[in-house]
Write a protein that holds these residues in place. Structure first.
Motif, short mmCIF file in Angstrom:
data_model
loop_
_atom_site.label_atom_id
_atom_site.label_comp_id
_atom_site.label_asym_id
_atom_site.label_seq_id
_atom_site.Cartn_x
_atom_site.Cartn_y
_atom_site.Cartn_z
N ILE A 1 13.66 1.91 -3.79
CA ILE A 1 12.73 2.72 -3.00
C ILE A 1 12.87 2.30 -1.54
O ILE A 1 12.85 1.11 -1.23
N LYS A 2 12.99 3.27 -0.66
CA LYS A 2 13.16 2.97 0.76
C LYS A 2 12.02 3.58 1.56
O LYS A 2 11.69 4.75 1.39
N ALA B 1 -1.65 -3.12 -9.00
CA ALA B 1 -0.64 -3.01 -10.06
C ALA B 1 0.71 -3.57 -9.61
O ALA B 1 1.63 -3.69 -10.41
N ILE B 2 0.81 -3.91 -8.32
CA ILE B 2 2.06 -4.44 -7.76
C ILE B 2 1.86 -5.93 -7.50
O ILE B 2 0.99 -6.33 -6.74
N GLN B 3 2.66 -6.76 -8.17
CA GLN B 3 2.46 -8.21 -8.10
C GLN B 3 3.48 -8.84 -7.14
O GLN B 3 4.66 -8.47 -7.15
N PHE B 4 3.02 -9.81 -6.34
CA PHE B 4 3.92 -10.52 -5.43
C PHE B 4 3.42 -11.96 -5.28
O PHE B 4 2.32 -12.31 -5.72
N GLY B 5 4.23 -12.80 -4.65
CA GLY B 5 3.90 -14.21 -4.56
C GLY B 5 3.08 -14.61 -3.36
O GLY B 5 2.16 -15.40 -3.45
N LEU C 1 12.95 -1.56 -1.17
CA LEU C 1 12.63 -2.21 -2.44
C LEU C 1 13.84 -2.02 -3.35
O LEU C 1 14.16 -0.89 -3.75
N SER C 2 14.54 -3.12 -3.65
CA SER C 2 15.77 -3.05 -4.43
C SER C 2 15.52 -3.48 -5.87
O SER C 2 15.04 -4.60 -6.11
N TYR C 3 15.83 -2.62 -6.80
CA TYR C 3 15.62 -2.91 -8.22
C TYR C 3 16.65 -3.93 -8.71
O TYR C 3 17.85 -3.76 -8.52
N GLY D 1 0.81 -1.21 0.00
CA GLY D 1 0.00 0.00 0.00
C GLY D 1 0.84 1.25 0.00
O GLY D 1 0.54 2.23 -0.71
N ASP D 2 1.92 1.26 0.77
CA ASP D 2 2.78 2.44 0.82
C ASP D 2 3.52 2.64 -0.50
O ASP D 2 3.64 3.78 -0.98
N ILE D 3 4.00 1.57 -1.09
CA ILE D 3 4.67 1.67 -2.39
C ILE D 3 3.70 2.20 -3.44
O ILE D 3 4.06 3.07 -4.25
N ALA D 4 2.47 1.70 -3.42
CA ALA D 4 1.46 2.15 -4.39
C ALA D 4 1.19 3.65 -4.23
O ALA D 4 1.06 4.37 -5.24
N ARG D 5 1.09 4.11 -3.00
CA ARG D 5 0.86 5.55 -2.78
C ARG D 5 2.03 6.39 -3.29
O ARG D 5 1.82 7.44 -3.92
N ARG D 6 3.23 5.93 -3.03
CA ARG D 6 4.42 6.68 -3.48
C ARG D 6 4.47 6.77 -5.01
O ARG D 6 4.87 7.81 -5.56
#
Length: 384
Positions: A82-83, A55-59, A89-91, A43-48
Protein backbone atom coordinates in the motif's frame (compact mmCIF):
# COMPACT_ATOMS: atom_id res chain seq x y z
CA UNK A 1 24.33 21.60 16.45
CA UNK A 2 21.51 21.16 13.94
CA UNK A 3 19.70 17.92 13.19
CA UNK A 4 16.66 16.94 11.12
CA UNK A 5 17.22 19.75 8.60
CA UNK A 6 15.87 17.23 6.07
CA UNK A 7 14.17 13.88 6.78
CA UNK A 8 17.13 12.21 5.03
CA UNK A 9 19.39 13.49 7.85
CA UNK A 10 17.68 11.29 10.45
CA UNK A 11 17.12 7.66 9.47
CA UNK A 12 15.70 5.10 11.92
CA UNK A 13 15.58 1.34 11.40
CA UNK A 14 13.43 -0.56 13.87
CA UNK A 15 14.88 -3.84 15.17
CA UNK A 16 12.25 -6.32 16.35
CA UNK A 17 11.77 -9.98 17.16
CA UNK A 18 9.38 -10.63 14.30
CA UNK A 19 9.66 -12.24 10.87
CA UNK A 20 7.44 -13.89 8.26
CA UNK A 21 6.26 -17.41 9.07
CA UNK A 22 4.83 -20.16 6.84
CA UNK A 23 1.34 -19.25 8.02
CA UNK A 24 -0.56 -17.05 10.46
CA UNK A 25 -3.59 -14.78 10.88
CA UNK A 26 -1.59 -11.56 10.77
CA UNK A 27 -0.23 -9.90 7.66
CA UNK A 28 3.26 -8.52 8.35
CA UNK A 29 4.48 -5.33 6.70
CA UNK A 30 7.52 -3.06 6.68
CA UNK A 31 6.38 0.56 6.95
CA UNK A 32 8.56 3.23 5.37
CA UNK A 33 7.54 6.78 6.18
CA UNK A 34 9.03 10.19 5.52
CA UNK A 35 8.01 13.48 7.15
CA UNK A 36 4.89 12.05 8.83
CA UNK A 37 3.92 10.85 12.30
CA UNK A 38 3.24 7.18 12.96
CA UNK A 39 -0.26 8.14 14.19
CA UNK A 40 -1.12 9.97 10.95
CA UNK A 41 0.14 7.13 8.76
CA UNK A 42 -1.71 4.48 10.77
CA UNK A 43 -4.85 6.62 10.54
CA UNK A 44 -4.56 6.86 6.76
CA UNK A 45 -4.00 3.12 6.38
CA UNK A 46 -7.03 2.44 8.60
CA UNK A 47 -9.22 4.72 6.47
CA UNK A 48 -8.07 3.05 3.25
CA UNK A 49 -8.79 -0.42 4.62
CA UNK A 50 -11.95 0.67 6.48
CA UNK A 51 -10.57 -0.50 9.79
CA UNK A 52 -10.27 1.00 13.24
CA UNK A 53 -6.78 2.34 13.90
CA UNK A 54 -6.57 -0.06 16.87
CA UNK A 55 -6.72 -2.98 14.40
CA UNK A 56 -3.23 -2.03 13.16
CA UNK A 57 -0.45 -3.12 15.53
CA UNK A 58 3.02 -1.55 15.73
CA UNK A 59 5.91 -1.38 18.18
CA UNK A 60 6.66 2.29 18.70
CA UNK A 61 6.10 5.84 17.54
CA UNK A 62 8.72 7.22 15.14
CA UNK A 63 9.73 10.84 14.70
CA UNK A 64 7.89 12.90 12.08
CA UNK A 65 11.04 14.78 11.05
CA UNK A 66 12.78 11.64 9.87
CA UNK A 67 12.83 8.68 7.53
CA UNK A 68 11.89 5.55 9.44
CA UNK A 69 11.35 1.86 8.82
CA UNK A 70 9.20 -0.12 11.24
CA UNK A 71 7.08 -3.28 11.44
CA UNK A 72 3.29 -3.33 11.31
CA UNK A 73 0.78 -6.18 11.47
CA UNK A 74 -2.91 -6.32 10.53
CA UNK A 75 -5.13 -9.28 11.37
CA UNK A 76 -6.34 -10.76 8.05
CA UNK A 77 -4.74 -7.77 6.32
CA UNK A 78 -4.37 -7.57 2.51
CA UNK A 79 -1.48 -9.49 1.00
CA UNK A 80 -0.28 -6.52 -1.01
CA UNK A 81 1.71 -3.29 -0.78
CA UNK A 82 0.00 0.00 0.00
CA UNK A 83 1.43 3.37 -0.98
CA UNK A 84 0.37 6.71 0.53
CA UNK A 85 1.46 10.32 0.32
CA UNK A 86 4.22 10.03 2.94
CA UNK A 87 4.64 6.29 3.28
CA UNK A 88 4.93 2.85 1.72
CA UNK A 89 3.60 -0.30 3.40
CA UNK A 90 5.42 -3.35 2.00
CA UNK A 91 3.88 -6.78 2.52
CA UNK A 92 6.41 -9.29 3.91
CA UNK A 93 4.25 -12.36 4.60
CA UNK A 94 2.19 -13.79 7.43
CA UNK A 95 2.88 -14.20 11.15
CA UNK A 96 1.03 -15.97 13.98
CA UNK A 97 1.32 -13.16 16.53
CA UNK A 98 0.93 -9.39 16.12
CA UNK A 99 3.61 -6.72 16.38
CA UNK A 100 3.80 -5.03 19.80
CA UNK A 101 6.12 -3.09 22.07
CA UNK A 102 7.12 -6.38 23.66
CA UNK A 103 8.64 -7.53 20.34
CA UNK A 104 10.60 -4.34 19.86
CA UNK A 105 14.32 -4.68 20.63
CA UNK A 106 15.48 -1.20 19.75
CA UNK A 107 16.42 1.08 16.87
CA UNK A 108 19.45 1.54 14.65
CA UNK A 109 20.14 5.18 13.77
CA UNK A 110 22.03 6.85 10.94
CA UNK A 111 22.16 10.61 11.56
CA UNK A 112 23.70 13.66 9.94
CA UNK A 113 24.65 16.33 12.47
CA UNK A 114 25.21 19.78 10.99
CA UNK A 115 26.94 22.90 12.30
CA UNK A 116 28.95 21.03 14.90
CA UNK A 117 31.80 22.82 16.63
CA UNK A 118 34.12 20.02 17.67
CA UNK A 119 37.54 18.98 16.41
CA UNK A 120 38.07 15.46 15.04
CA UNK A 121 40.43 14.78 17.99
CA UNK A 122 37.88 15.85 20.59
CA UNK A 123 35.07 14.00 18.82
CA UNK A 124 37.16 10.84 18.90
CA UNK A 125 37.78 11.31 22.67
CA UNK A 126 34.10 11.91 23.40
CA UNK A 127 33.08 8.85 21.35
CA UNK A 128 35.55 6.78 23.38
CA UNK A 129 34.14 8.12 26.67
CA UNK A 130 30.56 7.33 25.62
CA UNK A 131 31.59 3.83 24.52
CA UNK A 132 33.15 3.25 27.96
CA UNK A 133 30.87 5.14 30.38
CA UNK A 134 27.61 5.37 28.45
CA UNK A 135 24.99 8.12 28.42
CA UNK A 136 22.32 8.97 30.99
CA UNK A 137 19.14 7.39 29.65
CA UNK A 138 16.89 10.46 29.89
CA UNK A 139 13.58 10.83 28.14
CA UNK A 140 14.00 13.62 25.61
CA UNK A 141 11.76 16.38 24.29
CA UNK A 142 9.90 14.12 21.85
CA UNK A 143 8.21 12.52 24.86
CA UNK A 144 7.02 15.93 26.05
CA UNK A 145 5.35 17.31 22.93
CA UNK A 146 2.11 17.66 24.91
CA UNK A 147 3.68 20.41 27.08
CA UNK A 148 5.45 22.46 24.42
CA UNK A 149 2.95 25.21 25.21
CA UNK A 150 4.78 25.75 28.51
CA UNK A 151 1.59 25.60 30.60
CA UNK A 152 2.32 22.33 32.36
CA UNK A 153 1.14 18.72 32.29
CA UNK A 154 -2.56 17.98 31.95
CA UNK A 155 -2.01 14.80 33.97
CA UNK A 156 -0.44 16.72 36.86
CA UNK A 157 -3.63 18.80 37.07
CA UNK A 158 -5.63 15.58 36.91
CA UNK A 159 -3.71 14.11 39.87
CA UNK A 160 -4.32 17.30 41.84
CA UNK A 161 -8.07 17.10 41.09
CA UNK A 162 -8.13 20.17 38.84
CA UNK A 163 -10.32 18.45 36.25
CA UNK A 164 -11.37 21.45 34.17
CA UNK A 165 -7.80 22.73 33.94
CA UNK A 166 -6.60 19.26 32.94
CA UNK A 167 -9.25 18.99 30.24
CA UNK A 168 -8.42 22.46 28.93
CA UNK A 169 -4.73 21.61 28.60
CA UNK A 170 -5.56 18.29 26.94
CA UNK A 171 -8.01 19.72 24.38
CA UNK A 172 -7.15 23.36 23.80
CA UNK A 173 -3.38 23.34 24.25
CA UNK A 174 -2.40 19.83 23.11
CA UNK A 175 -3.28 17.37 20.39
CA UNK A 176 -2.95 13.70 19.59
CA UNK A 177 -2.30 14.68 15.99
CA UNK A 178 -0.09 17.05 14.04
CA UNK A 179 -0.73 20.45 15.66
CA UNK A 180 -1.47 22.28 12.40
CA UNK A 181 -4.27 19.83 11.70
CA UNK A 182 -6.06 20.80 14.92
CA UNK A 183 -5.23 24.52 14.98
CA UNK A 184 -8.74 25.78 14.17
CA UNK A 185 -10.28 23.45 16.77
CA UNK A 186 -7.92 24.55 19.52
CA UNK A 187 -8.35 28.25 18.68
CA UNK A 188 -12.10 27.83 18.89
CA UNK A 189 -11.89 26.18 22.32
CA UNK A 190 -9.60 28.89 23.69
CA UNK A 191 -11.95 31.59 22.46
CA UNK A 192 -15.24 29.99 23.52
CA UNK A 193 -14.43 27.87 26.61
CA UNK A 194 -16.70 26.54 28.15
CA UNK A 195 -19.17 27.03 25.26
CA UNK A 196 -18.32 23.64 23.79
CA UNK A 197 -21.15 23.50 21.26
CA UNK A 198 -19.48 26.34 19.32
CA UNK A 199 -16.59 24.04 18.41
CA UNK A 200 -18.41 20.77 17.68
CA UNK A 201 -18.05 20.97 13.89
CA UNK A 202 -14.29 21.49 14.19
CA UNK A 203 -13.62 18.38 16.28
CA UNK A 204 -10.78 16.52 14.52
CA UNK A 205 -11.82 13.01 15.64
CA UNK A 206 -14.96 11.09 16.65
CA UNK A 207 -13.87 10.85 20.31
CA UNK A 208 -13.31 14.58 20.56
CA UNK A 209 -16.74 15.24 19.08
CA UNK A 210 -18.38 12.81 21.54
CA UNK A 211 -16.51 14.50 24.37
CA UNK A 212 -17.69 17.97 23.35
CA UNK A 213 -21.27 16.73 22.93
CA UNK A 214 -21.14 15.39 26.48
CA UNK A 215 -19.73 18.63 27.87
CA UNK A 216 -22.24 20.75 25.93
CA UNK A 217 -25.18 18.74 27.29
CA UNK A 218 -24.11 18.88 30.96
CA UNK A 219 -23.81 21.77 33.36
CA UNK A 220 -20.13 22.70 33.89
CA UNK A 221 -19.00 21.31 37.24
CA UNK A 222 -16.11 19.43 38.79
CA UNK A 223 -18.11 16.20 38.48
CA UNK A 224 -18.88 16.84 34.79
CA UNK A 225 -15.24 17.49 33.91
CA UNK A 226 -14.14 14.42 35.86
CA UNK A 227 -16.69 12.19 34.09
CA UNK A 228 -15.59 13.61 30.72
CA UNK A 229 -12.23 11.86 30.96
CA UNK A 230 -13.98 8.53 30.36
CA UNK A 231 -14.54 9.76 26.77
CA UNK A 232 -10.92 10.70 26.07
CA UNK A 233 -9.17 8.33 23.68
CA UNK A 234 -7.57 5.70 25.93
CA UNK A 235 -4.25 5.49 24.08
CA UNK A 236 -3.88 9.26 24.06
CA UNK A 237 -4.65 9.51 27.76
CA UNK A 238 -2.13 6.78 28.59
CA UNK A 239 0.44 8.62 26.46
CA UNK A 240 -0.14 11.78 28.52
CA UNK A 241 0.20 9.77 31.74
CA UNK A 242 3.48 8.31 30.52
CA UNK A 243 4.80 11.76 29.60
CA UNK A 244 4.33 12.99 33.15
CA UNK A 245 5.87 9.81 34.56
CA UNK A 246 8.84 10.38 32.25
CA UNK A 247 9.34 13.90 33.59
CA UNK A 248 9.29 12.67 37.20
CA UNK A 249 11.75 9.91 36.22
CA UNK A 250 14.15 12.41 34.62
CA UNK A 251 14.10 14.61 37.72
CA UNK A 252 14.61 11.60 40.01
CA UNK A 253 17.62 10.43 38.01
CA UNK A 254 19.16 13.91 38.21
CA UNK A 255 18.90 13.76 42.01
CA UNK A 256 20.26 10.20 42.01
CA UNK A 257 23.36 11.23 40.03
CA UNK A 258 23.91 14.29 42.24
CA UNK A 259 23.81 12.05 45.33
CA UNK A 260 26.56 9.89 43.83
CA UNK A 261 28.84 12.93 43.92
CA UNK A 262 29.48 12.99 40.18
CA UNK A 263 30.69 16.04 38.29
CA UNK A 264 27.60 16.88 36.25
CA UNK A 265 27.31 19.25 33.32
CA UNK A 266 24.01 20.93 32.35
CA UNK A 267 22.42 20.92 28.90
CA UNK A 268 19.20 22.96 28.38
CA UNK A 269 16.07 21.24 27.12
CA UNK A 270 12.34 21.90 26.91
CA UNK A 271 11.64 21.35 30.61
CA UNK A 272 14.71 22.91 32.17
CA UNK A 273 18.07 21.18 32.00
CA UNK A 274 19.51 17.70 31.83
CA UNK A 275 22.65 16.76 33.75
CA UNK A 276 25.36 14.62 32.14
CA UNK A 277 28.63 13.12 33.35
CA UNK A 278 31.64 12.52 31.14
CA UNK A 279 33.07 9.69 33.22
CA UNK A 280 32.92 8.24 36.72
CA UNK A 281 35.11 6.26 39.16
CA UNK A 282 35.31 2.53 38.57
CA UNK A 283 33.56 1.79 41.87
CA UNK A 284 30.38 3.52 40.62
CA UNK A 285 30.02 1.33 37.52
CA UNK A 286 27.29 -0.85 39.03
CA UNK A 287 25.47 2.14 40.53
CA UNK A 288 25.25 3.79 37.10
CA UNK A 289 25.44 1.20 34.33
CA UNK A 290 23.95 -1.62 36.41
CA UNK A 291 21.01 0.20 37.99
CA UNK A 292 17.40 0.57 36.89
CA UNK A 293 14.88 3.02 38.34
CA UNK A 294 11.17 2.33 37.76
CA UNK A 295 8.72 4.97 36.58
CA UNK A 296 6.50 6.37 39.35
CA UNK A 297 3.29 4.54 40.18
CA UNK A 298 1.08 4.51 43.31
CA UNK A 299 1.79 0.81 43.89
CA UNK A 300 5.53 1.08 43.28
CA UNK A 301 7.75 -0.49 45.94
CA UNK A 302 11.22 1.11 46.08
CA UNK A 303 14.23 0.84 48.33
CA UNK A 304 14.11 3.66 50.86
CA UNK A 305 16.89 5.85 49.34
CA UNK A 306 15.29 5.78 45.88
CA UNK A 307 11.83 6.29 47.31
CA UNK A 308 12.99 9.36 49.18
CA UNK A 309 14.50 10.83 46.00
CA UNK A 310 11.37 10.24 43.91
CA UNK A 311 9.08 11.56 46.63
CA UNK A 312 11.25 14.67 46.95
CA UNK A 313 10.55 15.33 43.25
CA UNK A 314 6.83 14.67 43.76
CA UNK A 315 6.63 17.06 46.71
CA UNK A 316 8.11 19.80 44.53
CA UNK A 317 5.23 19.07 42.15
CA UNK A 318 2.69 19.44 44.96
CA UNK A 319 2.04 15.68 45.21
CA UNK A 320 2.35 14.21 48.69
CA UNK A 321 4.15 10.93 48.06
CA UNK A 322 3.93 7.96 45.69
CA UNK A 323 0.63 6.73 47.12
CA UNK A 324 -0.92 10.04 45.98
CA UNK A 325 0.43 9.61 42.44
CA UNK A 326 -2.97 8.51 41.16
CA UNK A 327 -6.11 9.94 39.62
CA UNK A 328 -9.81 9.34 40.11
CA UNK A 329 -10.47 9.79 36.38
CA UNK A 330 -11.39 6.71 34.38
CA UNK A 331 -8.64 5.54 32.05
CA UNK A 332 -5.83 7.62 33.56
CA UNK A 333 -3.51 4.99 34.99
CA UNK A 334 0.23 4.78 35.60
CA UNK A 335 1.95 1.64 34.38
CA UNK A 336 5.46 1.22 35.73
CA UNK A 337 8.52 -0.57 34.42
CA UNK A 338 12.24 -0.42 35.29
CA UNK A 339 14.40 1.84 33.11
CA UNK A 340 18.20 1.83 32.93
CA UNK A 341 19.83 4.87 34.51
CA UNK A 342 22.42 4.85 31.71
CA UNK A 343 23.01 2.93 28.50
CA UNK A 344 25.99 2.38 26.21
CA UNK A 345 25.20 2.90 22.51
CA UNK A 346 26.20 -0.14 20.48
CA UNK A 347 27.98 -0.23 17.10
CA UNK A 348 28.84 3.46 17.52
CA UNK A 349 30.66 4.84 14.48
CA UNK A 350 31.20 8.26 12.98
CA UNK A 351 32.30 9.73 9.68
CA UNK A 352 33.37 13.36 9.27
CA UNK A 353 31.87 14.96 6.14
CA UNK A 354 33.64 18.30 6.55
CA UNK A 355 34.57 20.68 9.37
CA UNK A 356 30.92 21.17 10.34
CA UNK A 357 29.14 17.91 9.45
CA UNK A 358 29.34 14.44 10.96
CA UNK A 359 27.49 11.21 10.16
CA UNK A 360 26.82 9.01 13.18
CA UNK A 361 25.58 5.43 13.41
CA UNK A 362 24.57 3.51 16.55
CA UNK A 363 22.03 1.13 18.04
CA UNK A 364 19.96 1.92 21.13
CA UNK A 365 17.61 -0.34 23.11
CA UNK A 366 13.90 0.40 22.87
CA UNK A 367 12.74 3.48 24.71
CA UNK A 368 16.10 5.27 24.46
CA UNK A 369 16.56 8.51 22.53
CA UNK A 370 19.18 9.16 19.87
CA UNK A 371 18.88 12.90 20.53
CA UNK A 372 20.09 12.33 24.11
CA UNK A 373 23.26 10.74 22.71
CA UNK A 374 23.73 13.79 20.47
CA UNK A 375 23.19 16.21 23.37
CA UNK A 376 25.80 14.34 25.40
CA UNK A 377 28.24 14.24 22.49
CA UNK A 378 28.02 17.81 21.22
CA UNK A 379 26.38 20.12 23.78
CA UNK A 380 28.25 19.62 27.06
CA UNK A 381 29.89 22.84 28.23
CA UNK A 382 33.66 23.01 28.34
CA UNK A 383 35.36 22.37 31.69
CA UNK A 384 38.81 23.22 32.99
Amino acid sequence: MRIKVKPEDFIVYEVADIRPEPQGDFALYRLYKRGATTWDVIGDIARRLRLKASAIQFGGLKDRHAISYQYVTIRHGPKKDIKGKNYELSYLGQTKTPMSKARLKGNFFRLLVREVKISPEKLSREIALISRYGVVNYFDEQRFGSVKHGLGFAVKELILGHYERALYLLLAEGSQYEMKRTEAFRKCLKKNWPNFSACLDLAPSPWERRLLEFLASHKPSKRTFKRAFALVDREYLLMLCHAYQAYIWNETVKLYLKNLGLKLLPVPYLLGELLFYRDFPEELTEAILGTKIPLPSPRLILDQPLKELMEEVLRLEGIDGLEKFRTLAKGATFKTYPREVAIIPQKLKYETVDQNKVWLEFFLPKGSYATIVLKRLFLLPETN
